[in-house]
Design a protein around this motif. Structure first.
Motif, PDB file in Angstrom:
ATOM      1  N   GLY A  19     -33.411  47.209 -23.696  1.00 30.26           N
ATOM      2  CA  GLY A  19     -34.314  48.344 -23.537  1.00 30.26           C
ATOM      3  C   GLY A  19     -33.711  49.527 -22.804  1.00 30.26           C
ATOM      4  O   GLY A  19     -34.436  50.441 -22.390  1.00 30.26           O
ATOM      5  N   VAL A  20     -32.390  49.533 -22.653  1.00 31.35           N
ATOM      6  CA  VAL A  20     -31.723  50.592 -21.893  1.00 31.35           C
ATOM      7  C   VAL A  20     -31.830  51.937 -22.608  1.00 31.35           C
ATOM      8  O   VAL A  20     -32.179  52.953 -21.988  1.00 31.35           O
ATOM      9  CB  VAL A  20     -30.246  50.218 -21.632  1.00 31.35           C
ATOM     10  CG1 VAL A  20     -29.506  51.359 -20.972  1.00 31.35           C
ATOM     11  CG2 VAL A  20     -30.163  48.960 -20.782  1.00 31.35           C
ATOM     12  N   ALA A  21     -31.542  51.973 -23.896  1.00 27.31           N
ATOM     13  CA  ALA A  21     -31.592  53.243 -24.641  1.00 27.31           C
ATOM     14  C   ALA A  21     -32.998  53.824 -24.620  1.00 27.31           C
ATOM     15  O   ALA A  21     -33.180  55.029 -24.422  1.00 27.31           O
ATOM     16  CB  ALA A  21     -31.110  53.038 -26.076  1.00 27.31           C
ATOM     17  N   GLU A  22     -33.992  52.982 -24.819  1.00 27.63           N
ATOM     18  CA  GLU A  22     -35.376  53.470 -24.807  1.00 27.63           C
ATOM     19  C   GLU A  22     -35.733  54.064 -23.453  1.00 27.63           C
ATOM     20  O   GLU A  22     -36.366  55.111 -23.373  1.00 27.63           O
ATOM     21  CB  GLU A  22     -36.341  52.344 -25.147  1.00 27.63           C
ATOM     22  CG  GLU A  22     -37.790  52.806 -25.138  1.00 27.63           C
ATOM     23  CD  GLU A  22     -38.771  51.726 -25.532  1.00 27.63           C
ATOM     24  OE1 GLU A  22     -39.973  51.984 -25.379  1.00 27.63           O
ATOM     25  OE2 GLU A  22     -38.350  50.639 -25.979  1.00 27.63           O
ATOM     26  N   LYS A  23     -35.312  53.411 -22.387  1.00 33.51           N
ATOM     27  CA  LYS A  23     -35.602  53.919 -21.037  1.00 33.51           C
ATOM     28  C   LYS A  23     -34.941  55.276 -20.822  1.00 33.51           C
ATOM     29  O   LYS A  23     -35.542  56.190 -20.250  1.00 33.51           O
ATOM     30  CB  LYS A  23     -35.149  52.913 -19.995  1.00 33.51           C
ATOM     31  CG  LYS A  23     -35.588  53.278 -18.596  1.00 33.51           C
ATOM     32  CD  LYS A  23     -35.549  52.082 -17.688  1.00 33.51           C
ATOM     33  CE  LYS A  23     -35.964  52.464 -16.292  1.00 33.51           C
ATOM     34  NZ  LYS A  23     -37.309  52.106 -15.975  1.00 33.51           N
ATOM     35  N   LEU A  24     -33.702  55.436 -21.295  1.00 38.97           N
ATOM     36  CA  LEU A  24     -33.013  56.722 -21.186  1.00 38.97           C
ATOM     37  C   LEU A  24     -33.764  57.816 -21.943  1.00 38.97           C
ATOM     38  O   LEU A  24     -33.979  58.913 -21.423  1.00 38.97           O
ATOM     39  CB  LEU A  24     -31.589  56.617 -21.741  1.00 38.97           C
ATOM     40  CG  LEU A  24     -30.561  55.930 -20.869  1.00 38.97           C
ATOM     41  CD1 LEU A  24     -29.299  55.656 -21.675  1.00 38.97           C
ATOM     42  CD2 LEU A  24     -30.248  56.763 -19.637  1.00 38.97           C
TER      43      LEU A  24
END
Length: 79
Positions: free
Chosen positions: A47-52
């Motif tokens: 979920g890193v890209a979504e959080k960014l």
């Protein structure tokens, strides 16, 4: 998972497990183009890209910027 806005480098970053993910943008007056998202293989699926992207869009909306995305991943959030 903390998102850091590095405005001097025109990007948002997350550093996790000694790896860095980033969302790059280009700012031109009141227009912002989110142009690149990169998540290293070690951080994918967390979920890193979504959080960014959500952090970047929240910032852009708070600044009342006209938002566009040449990055395909960010485009999914603008539909």
């Amino acid at each position: 998972m903390e998102v850091i806005h590095e405005s001097n480098h025109s990007r948002f970053v997350i550093v996790l497990e000694e790896h860095q993910a980033e969302l790059d943008y280009r700012l031109n007056g009141h227009d912002v183009d989110f142009c690149r998202t990169f998540v290293p293989p070690e951080l994918r699926g967390k979920g890193v890209a979504e959080k960014l992207v959500r952090a970047g869009l929240t910032w852009a909306k708070a600044q009342q910027l006209n938002i566009s995305a040449s990055c395909w991943y960010v485009q999914k959030f603008l539909k």
